[in-house]
Structures are given as structure tokens and as C-alpha cells.
Design a protein around this motif. Structure first.
Motif, mmCIF file in Angstrom:
data_model
loop_
_atom_site.group_PDB
_atom_site.id
_atom_site.type_symbol
_atom_site.label_atom_id
_atom_site.label_comp_id
_atom_site.label_asym_id
_atom_site.label_seq_id
_atom_site.Cartn_x
_atom_site.Cartn_y
_atom_site.Cartn_z
ATOM 1 N N VAL A 1 0.749 -1.195 0.104
ATOM 2 C CA VAL A 1 0.132 -0.123 0.155
ATOM 3 C C VAL A 1 0.914 1.292 0.039
ATOM 4 C CG1 VAL A 1 -1.707 1.230 1.256
ATOM 5 C CG2 VAL A 1 -2.049 -1.311 1.181
ATOM 6 N N PHE A 2 1.661 1.294 0.628
ATOM 7 C CA PHE A 2 2.698 2.528 0.822
ATOM 8 C C PHE A 2 3.564 2.710 -0.391
ATOM 9 C CE2 PHE A 2 1.904 1.361 5.153
ATOM 10 C CZ PHE A 2 1.462 2.574 5.750
ATOM 11 N N ASP A 3 4.005 1.579 -0.977
ATOM 12 C CA ASP A 3 4.754 1.869 -2.399
ATOM 13 C C ASP A 3 4.020 2.480 -3.292
ATOM 14 O OD1 ASP A 3 6.269 -1.606 -1.683
ATOM 15 O OD2 ASP A 3 6.650 0.207 -1.058
ATOM 16 N N THR A 4 2.702 2.141 -3.362
ATOM 17 C CA THR A 4 2.055 3.021 -4.527
ATOM 18 C C THR A 4 1.961 4.574 -4.139
ATOM 19 O OG1 THR A 4 -0.003 2.646 -3.264
ATOM 20 C CG2 THR A 4 0.418 0.979 -4.930
ATOM 21 N N SER A 5 2.134 5.091 -2.854
ATOM 22 C CA SER A 5 2.035 6.533 -2.445
ATOM 23 C C SER A 5 3.351 6.718 -2.671
ATOM 24 C CB SER A 5 1.679 6.451 -1.300
ATOM 25 O OG SER A 5 0.318 5.926 -0.965
ATOM 26 N N ILE A 6 4.523 6.033 -2.299
ATOM 27 C CA ILE A 6 5.777 6.444 -2.721
ATOM 28 C C ILE A 6 6.058 6.669 -4.311
ATOM 29 C CG2 ILE A 6 8.283 5.910 -2.826
ATOM 30 C CD1 ILE A 6 7.761 4.595 0.037
ATOM 31 N N ALA A 7 5.469 5.603 -4.903
ATOM 32 C CA ALA A 7 5.576 6.002 -6.577
ATOM 33 C C ALA A 7 4.931 6.950 -7.131
ATOM 34 C CB ALA A 7 5.312 4.480 -7.041
ATOM 35 N N LEU A 8 3.902 7.109 -6.640
ATOM 36 C CA LEU A 8 3.198 8.356 -7.179
ATOM 37 C C LEU A 8 3.586 9.570 -6.572
ATOM 38 C CD1 LEU A 8 0.075 9.143 -8.213
ATOM 39 C CD2 LEU A 8 -0.483 9.466 -5.974
ATOM 40 N N THR A 9 4.321 9.815 -5.540
ATOM 41 C CA THR A 9 4.854 10.885 -5.141
ATOM 42 C C THR A 9 6.241 11.367 -6.140
ATOM 43 O OG1 THR A 9 4.126 10.747 -2.932
ATOM 44 C CG2 THR A 9 6.108 12.215 -3.443
ATOM 45 N N TYR A 10 6.836 10.106 -6.362
ATOM 46 C CA TYR A 10 8.048 10.234 -7.381
ATOM 47 C C TYR A 10 7.715 10.746 -8.756
ATOM 48 C CZ TYR A 10 11.773 9.032 -4.104
ATOM 49 O OH TYR A 10 12.855 9.012 -2.936
ATOM 50 N N LEU A 11 6.544 10.078 -9.097
ATOM 51 C CA LEU A 11 6.055 10.131 -10.550
ATOM 52 C C LEU A 11 5.858 11.885 -10.727
ATOM 53 C CD1 LEU A 11 5.735 9.205 -13.515
ATOM 54 C CD2 LEU A 11 3.228 8.777 -12.341
ATOM 55 N N GLU A 12 5.229 12.223 -9.415
ATOM 56 C CA GLU A 12 4.641 13.647 -9.589
ATOM 57 C C GLU A 12 5.798 14.693 -9.535
ATOM 58 O OE1 GLU A 12 1.953 16.878 -6.955
ATOM 59 O OE2 GLU A 12 2.881 15.009 -6.002
ATOM 60 N N LEU A 13 6.951 14.434 -8.565
ATOM 61 C CA LEU A 13 8.098 15.107 -8.995
ATOM 62 C C LEU A 13 8.731 15.274 -10.230
ATOM 63 C CD1 LEU A 13 9.760 14.357 -5.379
ATOM 64 C CD2 LEU A 13 8.967 16.512 -6.149
ATOM 65 N N LEU A 14 8.884 13.905 -10.868
ATOM 66 C CA LEU A 14 9.448 13.619 -12.124
ATOM 67 C C LEU A 14 8.632 14.573 -13.460
ATOM 68 C CD1 LEU A 14 11.345 12.360 -14.060
ATOM 69 C CD2 LEU A 14 9.673 10.480 -14.220
ATOM 70 N N MET A 15 7.391 14.642 -13.210
ATOM 71 C CA MET A 15 6.685 15.402 -14.054
ATOM 72 C C MET A 15 6.872 16.771 -13.954
ATOM 73 S SD MET A 15 4.922 13.182 -16.139
ATOM 74 C CE MET A 15 4.555 11.505 -16.061
ATOM 75 N N ASN A 16 6.956 17.165 -12.537
ATOM 76 C CA ASN A 16 7.042 18.746 -12.403
ATOM 77 C C ASN A 16 8.500 19.094 -13.009
ATOM 78 O OD1 ASN A 16 4.570 19.427 -11.349
ATOM 79 N ND2 ASN A 16 4.983 18.633 -9.431
ATOM 80 N N SER A 17 9.421 18.025 -12.943
ATOM 81 C CA SER A 17 10.903 18.724 -13.058
ATOM 82 C C SER A 17 10.726 18.779 -14.819
ATOM 83 C CB SER A 17 11.768 17.691 -12.571
ATOM 84 O OG SER A 17 11.633 16.495 -13.269
ATOM 85 N N ALA A 18 9.973 18.049 -15.497
ATOM 86 C CA ALA A 18 9.758 18.133 -16.995
ATOM 87 C C ALA A 18 8.901 19.260 -17.365
ATOM 88 C CB ALA A 18 9.232 16.808 -17.258
ATOM 89 N N GLY A 19 8.323 19.863 -16.502
ATOM 90 C CA GLY A 19 7.609 21.395 -17.118
ATOM 91 C C GLY A 19 6.352 20.879 -17.009
ATOM 92 N N LEU A 20 5.770 19.544 -16.782
ATOM 93 C CA LEU A 20 4.174 19.249 -16.785
ATOM 94 C C LEU A 20 3.688 19.646 -15.341
ATOM 95 C CD1 LEU A 20 4.693 15.965 -18.460
ATOM 96 C CD2 LEU A 20 3.934 17.965 -19.351
ATOM 97 N N GLY A 21 2.485 19.910 -15.443
ATOM 98 C CA GLY A 21 1.603 20.131 -14.186
ATOM 99 C C GLY A 21 1.075 18.795 -13.831
ATOM 100 N N THR A 22 0.695 18.668 -12.566
ATOM 101 C CA THR A 22 0.145 17.492 -12.004
ATOM 102 C C THR A 22 -0.825 17.706 -11.134
ATOM 103 O OG1 THR A 22 1.579 17.365 -10.248
ATOM 104 C CG2 THR A 22 2.210 16.096 -12.214
ATOM 105 N N CYS A 23 -1.988 16.782 -10.990
ATOM 106 C CA CYS A 23 -2.790 16.866 -10.104
ATOM 107 C C CYS A 23 -3.296 15.681 -9.495
ATOM 108 C CB CYS A 23 -4.204 17.658 -10.752
ATOM 109 S SG CYS A 23 -5.544 17.879 -9.524
ATOM 110 N N ILE A 24 -3.198 15.298 -8.261
ATOM 111 C CA ILE A 24 -3.482 13.970 -7.504
ATOM 112 C C ILE A 24 -5.121 14.156 -7.178
ATOM 113 C CG2 ILE A 24 -3.159 12.632 -5.502
ATOM 114 C CD1 ILE A 24 -0.374 13.575 -5.640
ATOM 115 N N LYS A 25 -5.831 13.081 -7.697
ATOM 116 C CA LYS A 25 -7.177 12.961 -7.244
ATOM 117 C C LYS A 25 -7.389 11.763 -6.397
ATOM 118 C CE LYS A 25 -8.029 15.185 -11.626
ATOM 119 N NZ LYS A 25 -8.847 15.351 -12.881
#
Length: 80
Positions: A1-25
Motif C-alpha cells: 500500500v505504501f509503495d504506491t504512494s511513494i511511486a505516485l510522489t516520485y512520478l509527480e516530482l518527475l512530471m514537475n521537473s519536466a515542466g508538466l503540471g500534475t493533479c492528484i485525485k
């Protein structure tokens, strides 16, 4: 369960560093818990864990980031 939250957080940081906007729903998770038929209609197996949805894309509004980088970094050295 916690691995999915960690992966989601890293993916959000990766997208933001690439100049993409993110929204967690997280609202769809509540809907899938209330309506089990929606889970079947979307094709999500019962043994799969569903945490959140991360949407991403090019933002139409310029957001200020925590670190504003410029072409030339100004380094000030202080000698004691």
C-alpha cells in the motif's frame, strides 16, 4: 500500500521537473469503494489496490516553483 504512494510522489516530482503540471485525485478511490459495480465496469480486478489518480499535462497557467533557476547562477562567497 505504501509503495504506491511513494511511486505516485516520485512520478509527480518527475512530471514537475519536466515542466508538466500534475493533479492528484483521491476522490475516485472513494467512489470505487462505494460503488463496486464501477470497479467492474472499468475492468479493475478485485485483487488490485487502487490508491489515487495522477493526471498530468502542460499547464495553461504559469506556476511559480520553489526554486527559480536562471541561466547564470549568482554565487556570493563570504570569507570569515
Amino acid at each position: 500500500v505504501f509503495d504506491t504512494s511513494i511511486a505516485l510522489t516520485y512520478l509527480e516530482l518527475l512530471m514537475n521537473s519536466a515542466g508538466l503540471g500534475t493533479c492528484i485525485k483521491s476522490f475516485p478511490r472513494s467512489v470505487l469503494e462505494i460503488c463496486p459495480n464501477a470497479r467492474k465496469s472499468l475492468g479493475i480486478p478485485d485483487d488490485h489496490y487502487f490508491n489515487c489518480i495522477l493526471t498530468f499535462g502542460y499547464p495553461s497557467i504559469k506556476f511559480h516553483r520553489g526554486v527559480q533557476r536562471q541561466d547564470v547562477m549568482n554565487i556570493v562567497r563570504v570569507q570569515l
